[in-house]
Design a protein around this motif. Structure first.
Motif, PDB file in Angstrom:
ATOM      1  N   THR A   1       0.829  -1.199   0.000  1.00 16.97           N
ATOM      2  CA  THR A   1       0.000   0.000   0.000  1.00 16.97           C
ATOM      3  C   THR A   1       0.867   1.253   0.000  1.00 16.97           C
ATOM      4  OG1 THR A   1      -0.134  -0.089   2.417  1.00 16.97           O
ATOM      5  CG2 THR A   1      -1.909  -1.157   1.177  1.00 16.97           C
ATOM      6  N   GLY A   2       2.179   1.058  -0.057  1.00 15.15           N
ATOM      7  CA  GLY A   2       3.115   2.171  -0.054  1.00 15.15           C
ATOM      8  C   GLY A   2       4.526   1.629   0.021  1.00 15.15           C
TER       9      GLY A   2
ATOM     10  N   GLY B   1       3.383   1.044  -4.434  1.00 16.17           N
ATOM     11  CA  GLY B   1       2.022   0.540  -4.480  1.00 16.17           C
ATOM     12  C   GLY B   1       1.626  -0.029  -5.826  1.00 16.17           C
TER      13      GLY B   1
ATOM     14  N   ALA C   1       0.552  -4.712   3.889  1.00 14.83           N
ATOM     15  CA  ALA C   1       0.051  -3.469   4.477  1.00 14.83           C
ATOM     16  C   ALA C   1       0.691  -3.223   5.832  1.00 14.83           C
ATOM     17  CB  ALA C   1      -1.464  -3.546   4.642  1.00 14.83           C
TER      18      ALA C   1
ATOM     19  N   THR D   1      -4.123   2.463   7.611  1.00 13.67           N
ATOM     20  CA  THR D   1      -3.951   1.348   6.676  1.00 13.67           C
ATOM     21  C   THR D   1      -5.260   0.885   6.053  1.00 13.67           C
ATOM     22  OG1 THR D   1      -2.800  -0.762   6.376  1.00 13.67           O
ATOM     23  CG2 THR D   1      -4.168  -0.564   8.339  1.00 13.67           C
TER      24      THR D   1
ATOM     25  N   ASN E   1      -7.815   2.550   4.832  1.00 12.27           N
ATOM     26  CA  ASN E   1      -8.151   3.279   3.613  1.00 12.27           C
ATOM     27  C   ASN E   1      -7.282   2.829   2.443  1.00 12.27           C
ATOM     28  OD1 ASN E   1      -9.477   5.630   2.177  1.00 12.27           O
ATOM     29  ND2 ASN E   1      -7.338   6.242   2.026  1.00 12.27           N
ATOM     30  N   SER E   2      -5.983   2.703   2.659  1.00 16.87           N
ATOM     31  CA  SER E   2      -5.088   2.324   1.566  1.00 16.87           C
ATOM     32  C   SER E   2      -5.324   0.887   1.119  1.00 16.87           C
ATOM     33  CB  SER E   2      -3.622   2.529   1.970  1.00 16.87           C
ATOM     34  OG  SER E   2      -3.320   1.857   3.173  1.00 16.87           O
TER      35      SER E   2
ATOM     36  N   LEU F   1      -8.580   0.960  -0.963  1.00 17.73           N
ATOM     37  CA  LEU F   1      -8.344   1.523  -2.299  1.00 17.73           C
ATOM     38  C   LEU F   1      -7.617   0.531  -3.205  1.00 17.73           C
ATOM     39  CD1 LEU F   1      -7.291   5.155  -1.321  1.00 17.73           C
ATOM     40  CD2 LEU F   1      -9.380   4.482  -2.507  1.00 17.73           C
ATOM     41  N   THR F   2      -6.634  -0.167  -2.650  1.00 20.10           N
ATOM     42  CA  THR F   2      -5.911  -1.166  -3.432  1.00 20.10           C
ATOM     43  C   THR F   2      -6.841  -2.297  -3.858  1.00 20.10           C
ATOM     44  OG1 THR F   2      -3.843  -0.646  -2.276  1.00 20.10           O
ATOM     45  CG2 THR F   2      -3.947  -2.755  -3.430  1.00 20.10           C
TER      46      THR F   2
END
Length: 246
Positions: free
Chosen positions: A9-10, A113, A140, A146, A148-149, A152-153
């Protein structure tokens, strides 16, 4: 063909250590494993990158890197600034398919990501996964923000018709806070996919022999390990349930 695409996620959330744990678990089960890093950024020529780190931790793993760009930027940006050719999703898919013809398991570790740009046409790791028909494992962080990300993923994967195999927490601390504990139950809900593991914080600093011996205990059976999501979640959620009832 057995390929798993590992995304995050990042950045700096444990993708490489999770990839190493997957590789170590598969090697211990007698499977031949290859790890593919499509684009390594932020590492200079002659320096150890993510593939080398996975091989150090996991052992008998074949490693491949398609491109290396010196600046720690998105692959497309790093390639452009270095005056080098970018890597396309088609090249990633072709390389992974070739490795899969020779190995039981291929792990493709992305950069950053899922939708980080690989090339000027906007190609991404998601495009490579779609071309391969391979599932995507999402790594993640444990803490606040975490959900939200991860959501979204997961939404981006569903919109593209790509299977999400599940979520692994890349770095689980010895003393998790309230948000982290709650996230164990909430992550699979927002991802609409199972929680498939939690790698302890600092696992990458373990001696390789210790890492290999412990790796299967951090991953769920779906990934070849013995980690029990229900028991792990209950272990950390119980104190807060008790507090509410009191």
């Amino acid at each position: 063909m057995s390929v798993i695409v590992v995304t995050g996620t990042g950045t700096e959330i444990g993708k490489t250590v999770v990839t190493a744990a997957l590789a170590a678990t598969a090697v211990a089960a007698g499977r031949s494993v290859a790890v593919l890093k499509p684009a390594q950024t932020g590492v200079g020529r002659g320096e150890a990158g993510d593939v080398e780190e996975v091989r150090r931790l996991a052992g008998a793993v074949v490693g491949a890197e398609l491109a290396r760009f010196p600046e720690p930027l998105a692959p497309d940006t790093a390639a452009r600034r270095a005056g080098m050719a970018p890597v396309s999703p088609a090249e990633v898919a072709q390389a992974a398919a070739k490795l899969a013809a020779e190995h039981d398991l291929v792990l493709v570790e992305g950069a950053g990501g899922l939708l980080v740009r690989f090339d000027e046409e906007g190609g991404t790791l998601a495009d490579a996964a779609r071309l391969l028909g391979a599932p995507v494992l999402v790594v993640a962080p444990a803490g606040l923000g975490t959900l939200n990300s991860v959501a979204l993923t997961a939404e981006a994967l569903r919109a593209r018709g790509i299977e999400q195999s599940g979520v692994v927490v890349g770095s689980w601390p010895e003393e998790p806070d309230l948000a982290m504990r709650c996230n164990l139950a909430d992550l699979p809900r927002v991802a609409e996919a199972p929680l498939l593991g939690a790698v302890p914080a600092g696992a990458g600093a373990l001696d390789p022999a210790e890492f290999r011996a412990a790796a299967a205990g951090w991953l769920a059976p779906a990934l070849g390990g013995s980690w029990d999501a229900e028991a792990f979640t209950a272990r950390f959620a119980e104190p807060f349930t008790a507090a509410r009832e009191a």
